[in-house]
Design a protein around this motif. Structure first.
Motif, PDB file in Angstrom:
ATOM      1  N   TYR A 364       0.835  -1.204   0.000  1.00 10.61           N
ATOM      2  CA  TYR A 364       0.000   0.000   0.000  1.00 10.61           C
ATOM      3  C   TYR A 364       0.865   1.248   0.000  1.00 10.61           C
ATOM      4  CZ  TYR A 364      -3.489  -3.312   1.793  1.00 10.61           C
ATOM      5  OH  TYR A 364      -4.325  -4.393   1.966  1.00 10.61           O
ATOM      6  N   TRP A 365       0.236   2.382  -0.426  1.00  7.18           N
ATOM      7  CA  TRP A 365       0.768   3.710  -0.147  1.00  7.18           C
ATOM      8  C   TRP A 365      -0.181   4.384   0.837  1.00  7.18           C
ATOM      9  CZ3 TRP A 365       0.180   2.895  -5.695  1.00  7.18           C
ATOM     10  CH2 TRP A 365       1.389   2.579  -6.345  1.00  7.18           C
ATOM     11  N   GLN A 366       0.362   5.274   1.637  1.00  8.97           N
ATOM     12  CA  GLN A 366      -0.463   5.988   2.603  1.00  8.97           C
ATOM     13  C   GLN A 366       0.083   7.401   2.767  1.00  8.97           C
ATOM     14  OE1 GLN A 366      -3.202   4.825   5.143  1.00  8.97           O
ATOM     15  NE2 GLN A 366      -3.298   7.027   4.782  1.00  8.97           N
ATOM     16  N   THR A 367      -0.772   8.391   2.665  1.00  6.96           N
ATOM     17  CA  THR A 367      -0.307   9.750   2.951  1.00  6.96           C
ATOM     18  C   THR A 367      -0.011   9.864   4.445  1.00  6.96           C
ATOM     19  OG1 THR A 367      -2.625  10.446   3.101  1.00  6.96           O
ATOM     20  CG2 THR A 367      -1.468  10.934   1.054  1.00  6.96           C
ATOM     21  N   SER A 368       1.056  10.549   4.779  1.00  8.47           N
ATOM     22  CA  SER A 368       1.394  10.792   6.181  1.00  8.47           C
ATOM     23  C   SER A 368       0.513  11.926   6.709  1.00  8.47           C
ATOM     24  CB  SER A 368       2.863  11.178   6.305  1.00  8.47           C
ATOM     25  OG  SER A 368       3.094  12.422   5.654  1.00  8.47           O
ATOM     26  N   ALA A 369       0.574  12.171   8.013  1.00  2.00           N
ATOM     27  CA  ALA A 369      -0.180  13.286   8.597  1.00  2.00           C
ATOM     28  C   ALA A 369       0.246  14.605   7.952  1.00  2.00           C
ATOM     29  CB  ALA A 369       0.051  13.328  10.104  1.00  2.00           C
ATOM     30  N   GLN A 370       1.557  14.732   7.686  1.00  2.62           N
ATOM     31  CA  GLN A 370       2.042  15.940   7.017  1.00  2.62           C
ATOM     32  C   GLN A 370       1.578  15.979   5.566  1.00  2.62           C
ATOM     33  OE1 GLN A 370       6.299  16.254   6.664  1.00  2.62           O
ATOM     34  NE2 GLN A 370       6.271  18.490   6.466  1.00  2.62           N
ATOM     35  N   GLY A 371       1.563  14.803   4.927  1.00  4.47           N
ATOM     36  CA  GLY A 371       1.147  14.737   3.533  1.00  4.47           C
ATOM     37  C   GLY A 371      -0.290  15.176   3.323  1.00  4.47           C
ATOM     38  N   ARG A 372      -1.139  14.903   4.307  1.00  3.74           N
ATOM     39  CA  ARG A 372      -2.540  15.318   4.196  1.00  3.74           C
ATOM     40  C   ARG A 372      -2.664  16.834   4.198  1.00  3.74           C
ATOM     41  NH1 ARG A 372      -4.290  11.017   8.799  1.00  3.74           N
ATOM     42  NH2 ARG A 372      -3.749   9.143   7.595  1.00  3.74           N
ATOM     43  N   LEU A 373      -1.709  17.495   4.871  1.00  2.00           N
ATOM     44  CA  LEU A 373      -1.724  18.953   4.912  1.00  2.00           C
ATOM     45  C   LEU A 373      -1.148  19.554   3.633  1.00  2.00           C
ATOM     46  CD1 LEU A 373      -0.482  19.519   8.586  1.00  2.00           C
ATOM     47  CD2 LEU A 373      -2.839  19.474   7.742  1.00  2.00           C
ATOM     48  N   TYR A 374      -0.336  18.771   2.921  1.00  2.00           N
ATOM     49  CA  TYR A 374       0.317  19.265   1.704  1.00  2.00           C
ATOM     50  C   TYR A 374      -0.119  18.448   0.484  1.00  2.00           C
ATOM     51  CZ  TYR A 374       3.260  22.015   4.806  1.00  2.00           C
ATOM     52  OH  TYR A 374       3.701  22.905   5.745  1.00  2.00           O
ATOM     53  N   LEU A 375      -1.390  18.076   0.479  1.00  2.00           N
ATOM     54  CA  LEU A 375      -1.904  17.259  -0.619  1.00  2.00           C
ATOM     55  C   LEU A 375      -1.769  17.977  -1.954  1.00  2.00           C
ATOM     56  CD1 LEU A 375      -3.296  14.649  -1.442  1.00  2.00           C
ATOM     57  CD2 LEU A 375      -5.498  15.703  -0.913  1.00  2.00           C
ATOM     58  N   ASN A 376      -2.008  19.284  -1.976  1.00  2.00           N
ATOM     59  CA  ASN A 376      -1.893  20.028  -3.230  1.00  2.00           C
ATOM     60  C   ASN A 376      -0.467  19.999  -3.761  1.00  2.00           C
ATOM     61  OD1 ASN A 376      -4.593  20.670  -3.343  1.00  2.00           O
ATOM     62  ND2 ASN A 376      -4.356  22.665  -2.375  1.00  2.00           N
ATOM     63  N   ALA A 377       0.511  19.974  -2.861  1.00  2.00           N
ATOM     64  CA  ALA A 377       1.914  19.914  -3.297  1.00  2.00           C
ATOM     65  C   ALA A 377       2.208  18.569  -3.950  1.00  2.00           C
ATOM     66  CB  ALA A 377       2.836  20.146  -2.106  1.00  2.00           C
ATOM     67  N   ILE A 378       1.684  17.479  -3.370  1.00  2.00           N
ATOM     68  CA  ILE A 378       1.870  16.151  -3.962  1.00  2.00           C
ATOM     69  C   ILE A 378       1.253  16.111  -5.345  1.00  2.00           C
ATOM     70  CG2 ILE A 378       1.369  13.695  -3.726  1.00  2.00           C
ATOM     71  CD1 ILE A 378       1.198  14.126  -0.691  1.00  2.00           C
ATOM     72  N   LEU A 379       0.006  16.607  -5.446  1.00  2.00           N
ATOM     73  CA  LEU A 379      -0.708  16.557  -6.719  1.00  2.00           C
ATOM     74  C   LEU A 379      -0.057  17.476  -7.753  1.00  2.00           C
ATOM     75  CD1 LEU A 379      -4.400  16.463  -5.457  1.00  2.00           C
ATOM     76  CD2 LEU A 379      -2.988  14.563  -6.248  1.00  2.00           C
ATOM     77  N   GLY A 380       0.456  18.625  -7.284  1.00  2.00           N
ATOM     78  CA  GLY A 380       1.126  19.535  -8.208  1.00  2.00           C
ATOM     79  C   GLY A 380       2.337  18.896  -8.846  1.00  2.00           C
ATOM     80  N   GLU A 381       3.070  18.151  -8.064  1.00  2.00           N
ATOM     81  CA  GLU A 381       4.249  17.445  -8.578  1.00  2.00           C
ATOM     82  C   GLU A 381       3.855  16.355  -9.581  1.00  2.00           C
ATOM     83  OE1 GLU A 381       7.167  14.815  -6.124  1.00  2.00           O
ATOM     84  OE2 GLU A 381       7.861  16.903  -6.014  1.00  2.00           O
ATOM     85  N   LEU A 382       2.764  15.645  -9.266  1.00  2.00           N
ATOM     86  CA  LEU A 382       2.291  14.612 -10.186  1.00  2.00           C
ATOM     87  C   LEU A 382       1.801  15.224 -11.489  1.00  2.00           C
ATOM     88  CD1 LEU A 382       0.328  12.326  -7.680  1.00  2.00           C
ATOM     89  CD2 LEU A 382       2.524  11.819  -8.776  1.00  2.00           C
ATOM     90  N   LEU A 383       1.151  16.378 -11.390  1.00  2.00           N
ATOM     91  CA  LEU A 383       0.641  17.042 -12.591  1.00  2.00           C
ATOM     92  C   LEU A 383       1.782  17.475 -13.496  1.00  2.00           C
ATOM     93  CD1 LEU A 383      -1.829  18.108 -14.119  1.00  2.00           C
ATOM     94  CD2 LEU A 383      -1.659  20.218 -12.784  1.00  2.00           C
ATOM     95  N   GLU A 384       2.859  17.952 -12.899  1.00  2.00           N
ATOM     96  CA  GLU A 384       4.009  18.369 -13.690  1.00  2.00           C
ATOM     97  C   GLU A 384       4.610  17.191 -14.480  1.00  2.00           C
ATOM     98  OE1 GLU A 384       6.806  20.125 -11.080  1.00  2.00           O
ATOM     99  OE2 GLU A 384       5.586  21.931 -10.675  1.00  2.00           O
ATOM    100  N   GLN A 385       4.465  15.998 -13.926  1.00  2.00           N
ATOM    101  CA  GLN A 385       5.034  14.821 -14.584  1.00  2.00           C
ATOM    102  C   GLN A 385       4.099  14.240 -15.653  1.00  2.00           C
ATOM    103  OE1 GLN A 385       6.648  11.924 -11.715  1.00  2.00           O
ATOM    104  NE2 GLN A 385       6.499  13.524 -10.162  1.00  2.00           N
TER     105      GLN A 385
END
Length: 386
Positions: A364-385
């Motif tokens: 599995y993958w799981q967002t961390s507690a910090q990742g939930r706060l920076y979800l837009n940053a994760i998605l922004g990086e994926l969008l760039e790719q």
């Protein structure tokens, strides 16, 4: 090889009493007489045109949204649902949700919706504060909102309804922290099985976008979220998505299907659909004609446009939906529903994993507690790719 996921149906009813200044949904002020029967005829014809996409599946959920679907009669909703069921089989435990505004129904109609087959209601309260309701363009008051919730609770106790949701919005123009938390406290006191608690965002092509109001600052918004989350948790509401909280066994199944990258047919003005075609190795998105006048024109197609989700876009689309949920993401689900190799996702998530925003848990993958706060940053990086 693409797997065939769970199938849902979204039905859009576009009319509202008036357009709210924050709303970017495809909604239109109601005409003097809503063409209810003609529109239902078109909805069923629209569904018939999409039947090839069903591919032998049953419907697991239906969501009737808008606009304000509770402007339609209970008899009209019954005719619509009976027509849908005659075309596509219903799963035995199907969830059928109808959006309703507190100012657009009375007791007899509410019960009628249940008799028509609706087993879950989503009530657009947004606030109990008279000043904020006026600023949001809402036509109900706090007393009507509470009466609607109490009636829904009564129908649940009678076994006529399985569940209901209250929509509550925070971060409103000039809203204080105390006012936001008071709205949430009043919602919790009504004991709905589900609460959608979300922050107002200013969307393009809305009145608020053209004349931006003064919103609470970031520190206030964080304090509202942190304290509100604690209150919801203490009251027995489990957060399972960014803005969704449910009591035990009361998660919204229709939206979960969206977030798990399931399939859904979309019928009605401007409705969107997402369909997997395994035999063609395709994922198809559809959008229907937006304006009621065009949609009701029988000389034209209901489809405004349709397009394939290219393999290069599927990583972002999958995680844009899936990461909204707090549950772990099975790696096998990614492979099955995107048709891509696991290594594709691992490369795309590598930086987020290194930064501790996403945790690799083996299967599995799981967002961390910090990742939930920076979800837009994760998605922004994926969008760039993509």
């Amino acid at each position: 090889m693409l797997a065939l996921p769970t199938l849902s149906l979204y039905i859009h009813i576009p009319w509202c009493v008036q357009k709210c200044p924050y709303c970017d949904f495809n909604s239109h002020a109601q005409p003097e007489v809503i063409p209810e029967q003609a529109y239902i005829n078109c909805l069923l014809d629209d569904l018939r045109a999409d039947l090839a996409y069903v591919q032998g599946r049953q419907l697991q959920s239906i969501f009737i949204g808008g606009g304000t679907p509770s402007l339609f009669s209970a008899e009209g909703i019954a005719r619509l649902l009976n027509g849908v069921e005659s075309l596509i089989g219903f799963a035995p435990d199907i969830e059928i949700t109808l959006e309703a505004n507190p100012g657009t129904f009375e007791a007899a109609r509410f019960r009628g919706f249940c008799d028509a087959g609706v087993n879950r209601l989503s009530i657009g309260v947004q606030s109990f504060n008279a000043q904020h309701l006026k600023r949001l363009g809402r036509i109900h008051d706090a007393a009507q909102a509470k009466q609607a919730a109490q009636l829904a609770a009564e129908l649940v106790s009678q076994g006529k309804l399985q569940s209901f949701n209250l929509d509550i919005m925070h971060g409103l123009p000039d809203q204080t922290e105390a006012e936001a938390l008071d709205d949430l406290a009043q919602a919790i006191a009504l004991q709905p099985p589900h609460i959608s608690w979300y922050q107002l965002t200013i969307e393009p092509n809305t009145l608020f976008a053209s004349k931006p109001p003064t919103l609470p600052d970031d520190d206030t918004l964080w304090d509202i979220y942190e304290q509100g989350h604690q209150r919801l948790d203490a009251a027995g509401y489990q957060q399972y998505e960014v803005s969704a909280y449910g009591q035990v066994n009361h998660r919204g199944q229709h939206n979960i299907n969206y977030w798990r990258f399931g399939d859904y047919l979309g019928i009605g003005c401007g409705a969107h659909g997402k369909i997997t075609l395994p035999n063609e190795a395709r994922i198809l998105r559809t959008e229907k004609v937006k304006h009621p006048r065009g949609y009701l024109d029988l000389s034209r197609s209901f489809v405004h446009r349709s397009w394939d989700v290219a393999p290069s876009e599927r990583v972002f689309e999958f995680f844009m939906n899936q990461l909204r949920l707090l549950e772990p993401v099975p790696k096998q689900r990614f492979v099955a529903l995107t048709g891509l190799a696991l290594e594709t996702a691992e490369r795309a998530l590598a930086n987020s994993i290194q930064r501790g925003l996403v945790i690799d848990q083996g299967e599995y993958w799981q967002t961390s507690a910090q990742g939930r706060l920076y979800l837009n940053a994760i998605l922004g990086e994926l969008l760039e790719q993509a």
